[in-house]
Design an enzyme around this catalytic site. Structure first.
Site: not given
Length: 348
Positions: A172, A293, A308
């Site tokens: 992003h 996980d 990110s």
């Protein structure tokens, strides 16, 4: 991308019917049609991209092209009077290019209180305003606006392309924290980083990776800040460029893994589940993912800021990158497809 064999067959049927009778017999026409079909299929076959999934955090410093107006105080300030708005980018002052907040202040002092032309970009469109600065109590010429010229933070490199030296990160864009607008790109680079601590995410509160990065040594320059990630180049001997390249593929619903650096320099793979695909969704939200996980949940609570760009791997292919976390549930978030991210990087 794929070749639709049935469509190719139909095209050949038409070609075969249009071949005139005469010296060219039907059998030869059929062979010619099949050869043309094979040639078309080979021409349309895409080149398989192979990229190295990275998953390591980096420091990011980004300098704007011009200065961004991030806040306007209440009252009749010169900035408000001339029509400046939050989110405007001032690119020229008095005919001179604006390169930083300090240099912009110098230009204002140079022009004094006379009417001064400001060239701005408003949502990407150029506009000229005329401002009359005022002197404050210290005698400094001001227009009454908070401005910003740079940002720094931590994020994750998604991929390195050994064929071109290009990399992509974040999945992003870097946006201004006050205006939430994409920072206009001027220049920037990524820096070595290690994760020193983690603020775990919880319901209603996003967690974050806390790292140190070395401001004195750049790993590589940035070339673009887009809605689908930041992009640049790395030298082939960079440690981030090491590793096995994987083919690029499409995500499907089901088990997958992400590569993430949530402690020190270590990059590990963690299990996730792709819950839903949302093709062509905006803002890097083309798939919904869930962290399954237990080690990652214990360490971070799920997805946190700084992750990110963590590459998503499924069935031996690089299929996307982590982009967002759900505030209501830190174990869930969104991802961008690798195809979308690559297209953004190639079109800068």
């Amino acid at each position: 991308m794929y070749v639709n064999f049935a469509a190719c067959q139909r095209s050949d049927d038409l070609l075969y019917e249009e071949i005139p009778k005469g010296p060219l017999r039907h059998g030869a026409a059929l062979v010619l049609a099949l050869l043309l079909c094979t040639t078309a299929a080979l021409a349309a076959e895409p080149v398989q991209r192979s990229l190295i999934p990275v998953g390591h955090t980096v420091g990011v410093k980004l300098f704007a092209r011009g200065v961004v107006v991030v806040k306007l105080p209440e009252g009749g300030t010169p900035a408000r009077t001339c029509g400046l708005k939050t989110g405007d980018v001032i690119v020229e002052c008095g005919g001179e290019a604006v390169t930083s907040t300090e240099q912009f202040q110098s230009l204002l002092q140079k022009n004094g209180t006379d009417a001064t032309a400001l060239e701005i970009k408003r949502q990407g469109s150029p506009l000229t305003l005329s401002v009359e600065p005022e002197r404050n109590e210290q005698g400094i010429c001001c227009i009454g606006a908070w401005i910003r010229d740079s940002m720094a933070g931590i994020g994750t490199v998604t991929y390195y392309d050994p064929a071109t030296g290009a990399f992509g990160a974040l999945g992003h864009g870097i946006t201004d924290g006050d205006t939430m607008a994409l920072m206009p790109f001027g220049s920037g680079s990524i820096l070595p980083s290690t994760v020193k601590a983690v603020k775990k995410g919880s319901s209603g509160s996003a967690g974050e990776l806390r790292g140190n990065f070395d401001l004195s040594g750049d790993l590589g320059p940035l070339c673009a800040n887009t809605d689908c990630g930041i992009f640049g180049t790395l030298p082939a001997d960079c440690t981030l460029a090491a590793g096995e390249a994987l083919p690029v593929g499409d995500a499907v619903e089901g088990p997958a893994t992400i590569r993430a650096n949530v402690s020190g320099d270590e990059v590990r793979e963690y299990a996730v589940e792709i819950l839903k695909r949302l093709p062509n969704a905006s803002d890097g939200r083309e798939m919904v993912i869930s962290v399954t996980d237990p080690d990652l949940i214990a360490a971070t609570g799920g997805i946190v800021q700084g992750m990110s760009g963590s590459p998503i791997i499924q069935n031996g292919k690089l299929v996307g990158a982590v982009t967002h976390v759900l505030l209501s549930d830190a174990t869930k978030g969104y991802g961008i497809s690798m195809e979308t991210m690559l297209n953004a990087g190639e079109n800068v």
